[in-house]
Design a protein around this motif. Structure first.
Motif, PDB file in Angstrom:
ATOM      1  N   LEU A  25      68.867  63.487 -35.626  1.00  0.00           N
ATOM      2  CA  LEU A  25      68.402  63.551 -34.246  1.00  0.00           C
ATOM      3  C   LEU A  25      68.986  64.758 -33.517  1.00  0.00           C
ATOM      4  O   LEU A  25      68.288  65.424 -32.750  1.00  0.00           O
ATOM      5  CB  LEU A  25      68.743  62.247 -33.518  1.00  0.00           C
ATOM      6  N   GLU A  26      70.239  65.034 -33.777  1.00  0.00           N
ATOM      7  CA  GLU A  26      70.881  66.172 -33.112  1.00  0.00           C
ATOM      8  C   GLU A  26      70.208  67.490 -33.503  1.00  0.00           C
ATOM      9  O   GLU A  26      69.993  68.358 -32.669  1.00  0.00           O
ATOM     10  CB  GLU A  26      72.371  66.211 -33.458  1.00  0.00           C
ATOM     11  N   GLU A  27      69.840  67.627 -34.772  1.00  0.00           N
ATOM     12  CA  GLU A  27      69.154  68.844 -35.220  1.00  0.00           C
ATOM     13  C   GLU A  27      67.776  68.950 -34.581  1.00  0.00           C
ATOM     14  O   GLU A  27      67.352  70.037 -34.183  1.00  0.00           O
ATOM     15  CB  GLU A  27      69.031  68.856 -36.740  1.00  0.00           C
ATOM     16  N   LEU A  28      67.073  67.826 -34.506  1.00  0.00           N
ATOM     17  CA  LEU A  28      65.758  67.825 -33.850  1.00  0.00           C
ATOM     18  C   LEU A  28      65.899  68.246 -32.395  1.00  0.00           C
ATOM     19  O   LEU A  28      65.099  69.036 -31.887  1.00  0.00           O
ATOM     20  CB  LEU A  28      65.111  66.439 -33.927  1.00  0.00           C
ATOM     21  N   TYR A  29      66.911  67.725 -31.736  1.00  0.00           N
ATOM     22  CA  TYR A  29      67.155  68.051 -30.341  1.00  0.00           C
ATOM     23  C   TYR A  29      67.412  69.548 -30.183  1.00  0.00           C
ATOM     24  O   TYR A  29      66.813  70.207 -29.335  1.00  0.00           O
ATOM     25  CB  TYR A  29      68.337  67.240 -29.815  1.00  0.00           C
ATOM     26  N   ARG A  30      68.288  70.090 -31.005  1.00  0.00           N
ATOM     27  CA  ARG A  30      68.605  71.521 -30.919  1.00  0.00           C
ATOM     28  C   ARG A  30      67.371  72.380 -31.175  1.00  0.00           C
ATOM     29  O   ARG A  30      67.144  73.380 -30.510  1.00  0.00           O
ATOM     30  CB  ARG A  30      69.717  71.901 -31.895  1.00  0.00           C
TER      31      ARG A  30
END
Length: 172
Positions: free
Chosen positions: A8-13
Motif C-alpha cells: 500500500l505504501e508503494e502504491l501511495y508513493r
C-alpha cells in the motif's frame, strides 16, 4: 503479482500525485481534490484484498476507484440554489471561486496553465489530464473514452493546440 506482493505504501508513493492531479484538474478546487484523494486511498486500503492482478494492473484498478470516487462526489455534493436568491447560504455555495483558487497558485507558469486549462472544454481538459498529468498511454485513454487510438490522437492534438493558444494568448 499477487495481493501479497502489493504494498500500500508503494502504491501511495507512486499514485498519490497522479490521483490528486486527476481530481484537481477535474474539479479545479484544492480542498475537494485533497478530500477525494484521501477517500480514494482509504478505499484502496479497505479493498486491497479484492484486487485481482489477473484482471488489471494496479494503476488501472486505482483509476477505476478514482473515477468512481469522483462520480460519488458529483452525485452526493450536488447543491441547489434557491430560485428566489434570498437564501443566506447562497454565498456559501459559491464560496470558493476560480479566482480564489487561481490566487493561491504561486508559480506564474502554473497559474498560466491553470487558467488555460480552466478555459478548455471539459472533454479536452480531461484528455490532457489523463495523458500529461496522470501519464496514461493512448490505449488506456482510448478505452476510457471508448474511441480508437487514432481518433484519440487527433483529439489530443486539438486539445494541446487549444491549450497552447490559451497559453500564448495570455503570455506563458
Amino acid at each position: 503479482m499477487t495481493n501479497e506482493n502489493i504494498n500500500l505504501e508503494e502504491l501511495y508513493r507512486e499514485y498519490f500525485s497522479k490521483v490528486y492531479n486527476f481530481f484537481f484538474y477535474r474539479l479545479l478546487h484544492k480542498e475537494n481534490a485533497e478530500d477525494l484523494t484521501e477517500r480514494t486511498f482509504l478505499k484502496i486500503a479497505e479493498h486491497l484484498h479484492t484486487y485481482d492482478p489477473e484482471k488489471s494492473k494496479p494503476g488501472t484498478w486505482i483509476w477505476q476507484i478514482s473515477k468512481n470516487t469522483l462520480v460519488d462526489f458529483y452525485r452526493t455534493e450536488r447543491t441547489t440554489v434557491p430560485l428566489d436568491g434570498k437564501s443566506k447560504d447562497v454565498e456559501k455555495i459559491f464560496s470558493v471561486s476560480f479566482e480564489e483558487q487561481y490566487a493561491q497558485i504561486i508559480k506564474p507558469e502554473r497559474r498560466a496553465l491553470y487558467a488555460a486549462l480552466f478555459k478548455l472544454p471539459e472533454r479536452d481538459r480531461t484528455l490532457v489530464c489523463y495523458k500529461y498529468l496522470m501519464g496514461l498511454n493512448y490505449h488506456e485513454i482510448a478505452v476510457k473514452f471508448q474511441m480508437n487510438e487514432s481518433t484519440l490522437a487527433s483529439a489530443l492534438l486539438r486539445a494541446r493546440s487549444k491549450l497552447r493558444e490559451e497559453l500564448d494568448r495570455h503570455g506563458d
